[in-house]
Design a protein around this motif. Sequence first.
Motif, PDB file in Angstrom:
ATOM      1  N   ALA A   1      -1.138   9.498   6.266  1.00 64.85           N
ATOM      2  CA  ALA A   1      -2.450  10.113   6.523  1.00 64.85           C
ATOM      3  C   ALA A   1      -3.568   9.225   5.989  1.00 64.85           C
ATOM      4  O   ALA A   1      -4.633   9.108   6.611  1.00 64.85           O
ATOM      5  CB  ALA A   1      -2.517  11.498   5.881  1.00 64.85           C
ATOM      6  N   GLY A   2      -3.339   8.597   4.822  1.00 65.87           N
ATOM      7  CA  GLY A   2      -4.350   7.706   4.271  1.00 65.87           C
ATOM      8  C   GLY A   2      -4.592   6.504   5.165  1.00 65.87           C
ATOM      9  O   GLY A   2      -5.748   6.113   5.405  1.00 65.87           O
ATOM     10  N   TRP A   3      -3.516   5.929   5.686  1.00 68.52           N
ATOM     11  CA  TRP A   3      -3.670   4.766   6.559  1.00 68.52           C
ATOM     12  C   TRP A   3      -4.374   5.152   7.859  1.00 68.52           C
ATOM     13  O   TRP A   3      -5.312   4.484   8.300  1.00 68.52           O
ATOM     14  CB  TRP A   3      -2.304   4.160   6.855  1.00 68.52           C
ATOM     15  CG  TRP A   3      -2.380   2.964   7.776  1.00 68.52           C
ATOM     16  CD1 TRP A   3      -2.731   1.692   7.461  1.00 68.52           C
ATOM     17  CD2 TRP A   3      -2.122   2.980   9.193  1.00 68.52           C
ATOM     18  NE1 TRP A   3      -2.704   0.898   8.576  1.00 68.52           N
ATOM     19  CE2 TRP A   3      -2.338   1.657   9.670  1.00 68.52           C
ATOM     20  CE3 TRP A   3      -1.728   3.963  10.088  1.00 68.52           C
ATOM     21  CZ2 TRP A   3      -2.173   1.311  10.992  1.00 68.52           C
ATOM     22  CZ3 TRP A   3      -1.560   3.617  11.427  1.00 68.52           C
ATOM     23  CH2 TRP A   3      -1.774   2.301  11.862  1.00 68.52           C
ATOM     24  N   VAL A   4      -3.901   6.270   8.471  1.00 65.70           N
ATOM     25  CA  VAL A   4      -4.540   6.733   9.710  1.00 65.70           C
ATOM     26  C   VAL A   4      -6.009   7.100   9.460  1.00 65.70           C
ATOM     27  O   VAL A   4      -6.903   6.752  10.241  1.00 65.70           O
ATOM     28  CB  VAL A   4      -3.773   7.932  10.297  1.00 65.70           C
ATOM     29  CG1 VAL A   4      -4.509   8.515  11.505  1.00 65.70           C
ATOM     30  CG2 VAL A   4      -2.360   7.515  10.703  1.00 65.70           C
ATOM     31  N   GLY A   5      -6.249   7.804   8.346  1.00 67.74           N
ATOM     32  CA  GLY A   5      -7.622   8.176   8.019  1.00 67.74           C
ATOM     33  C   GLY A   5      -8.507   6.968   7.792  1.00 67.74           C
ATOM     34  O   GLY A   5      -9.680   6.954   8.180  1.00 67.74           O
ATOM     35  N   TYR A   6      -7.954   5.933   7.166  1.00 70.85           N
ATOM     36  CA  TYR A   6      -8.722   4.710   6.911  1.00 70.85           C
ATOM     37  C   TYR A   6      -9.134   4.059   8.230  1.00 70.85           C
ATOM     38  O   TYR A   6     -10.282   3.631   8.403  1.00 70.85           O
ATOM     39  CB  TYR A   6      -7.890   3.743   6.084  1.00 70.85           C
ATOM     40  CG  TYR A   6      -8.639   2.505   5.648  1.00 70.85           C
ATOM     41  CD1 TYR A   6      -9.484   2.528   4.550  1.00 70.85           C
ATOM     42  CD2 TYR A   6      -8.505   1.317   6.352  1.00 70.85           C
ATOM     43  CE1 TYR A   6     -10.179   1.405   4.163  1.00 70.85           C
ATOM     44  CE2 TYR A   6      -9.200   0.179   5.973  1.00 70.85           C
ATOM     45  CZ  TYR A   6     -10.030   0.229   4.870  1.00 70.85           C
ATOM     46  OH  TYR A   6     -10.719  -0.893   4.501  1.00 70.85           O
ATOM     47  N   VAL A   7      -8.191   4.013   9.171  1.00 68.52           N
ATOM     48  CA  VAL A   7      -8.494   3.405  10.467  1.00 68.52           C
ATOM     49  C   VAL A   7      -9.503   4.257  11.249  1.00 68.52           C
ATOM     50  O   VAL A   7     -10.499   3.746  11.786  1.00 68.52           O
ATOM     51  CB  VAL A   7      -7.195   3.220  11.281  1.00 68.52           C
ATOM     52  CG1 VAL A   7      -7.520   2.737  12.698  1.00 68.52           C
ATOM     53  CG2 VAL A   7      -6.262   2.235  10.588  1.00 68.52           C
TER      54      VAL A   7
END
Length: 527
Positions: A205-211
Amino acid sequence: MRTAERGERAGTARGRTVRTRMLATMLAFMAVGLAVTGVLTYAVQFRALEQRVDAELLQEYDELDLIAQSTEDDGSLTHTTVDALLLRATESAAPSDYEAVVAIIDGERGYKPTQQDFELLPEGSAEAEALLEEILAVHQPGGTVTVTMDAYGRELRVLIASVAVADDDTEGIFVVANDIGAQKRDIWRSALTFAVLSMVTLLVAGWVGYVVTGRLLRPLEDLRVATAQITAADLERRVPVPAGKDDIAALAQNFNRMLARIQEGFAEQRRFMSDVGHELRTPLTIVRGTLETTDVEDPEDVRESRDIAVDELDRMGRVVGDLSELAASTRPDYVRRRPLELEEFARSAFARLTHIAEREWILDRTVDAVADADEQRLTQAVVQLAANAVRYSDEGSVIRMGVDRVSGPDGPEIHVSVQDEGVGIAIEDQRRIFERFTRVDGDRGSGSGLGLPIVLAIAEGHGGVVRVLSAPGRGSTFTIVFPQSSTASSADDEASDAADDASGRGTAGHTGGGRDGHGTRTGRGDG
């Protein structure tokens, strides 16, 4: 040192971006949500496990009770001794997973099922002897207890039931144990799996949210870069406006509009400084040259130099005043519109005009209406037009003033006009007269060239324009045109309708025809 400090501040600001704070907040909420969900879920599971284990233990006891109450055909009890009862109970017992059953007779190990998950009291075990003593210590003759015990590295939930048969003094104990610790370990392993999967979920979720937030907040990054690069010397840069109608697109549009206003303000400031320098240089040169060539021993020459210097200083004062007026016209509050009675305004303004110069002044038309206007600024504009009319006309000629209310393309309009019989303006010059410091050929007097730009600024402040009708040798008519407010227009229309109804006439639009058939005529000094 300053560069390093700026870099440090930029790094600090960079680490506290909206993107970082948004992502951290989102992940924090997710982490708290997963943690609370896990704690509540596994707390419920542990509670349900304890209740299920106790229910299974009681089920074994209920089966023992059924066996003890079984009877023969003649109604006598099937099992008349404790030994026979416990033997039958252990033979018929079918312990489930994690369960063990044992019968104790007179404090010694007795019977046990042929198949069970584990043996509760194995032979030859010192730990088994200790557990037997603990069971006997907990046992309550004639009663049943359920306790938790630790043995063989297991956490056991143990039901200890006293067994007695009439006419038999043997002391029997029926023991059922459930390895609740093994089942708790299964739940803990499930909890650990949940925790690991939750961490993976947070990372994904952090990676997707960052993108995703990076794409969504890209306009903010562009805005940050643009604001860092914009300087007073370069105000041309604009922020790209993303497609869509969300808040970020609105922010980018508002920023570009704000930048355009700032650029316009800087341009106005530069133009003001350029105008000041241009217009003040000539009188200063004249004053300096006059003073340098003055013969101080000649009283007549000194007097003449003084007169020249005073005239030039007066001209400088007028230029500075007009420039200040133009600079003030860019402020939002330059024109403060209020309901204004136009007939009263026309007569008040006309009274001022008659004191400007010796002319035949005529108040040609007035109108009984109310408009939203700034009386002070509108009077200032009319006086300026009248002063221009005086400058470009001969003494004794006619100058007319009129106020009309006419129907425009977007509703009622107010027309305030000043007409002279002066020299007129050529068509090609009519396009330039509203520019600063513009003087047409044949310019009379010592005007600064800023009067008409001030009139135009006042008209635009009212949401209107200035129209010119002129031809060489035929005089000029300047008309300030601005919209009458909708509320004032409605009030006037209602009043006109009421008056027409009262008089029995049809409704007609008020076009501002003359209130006197011949207008009001006066010479200079006449009110």
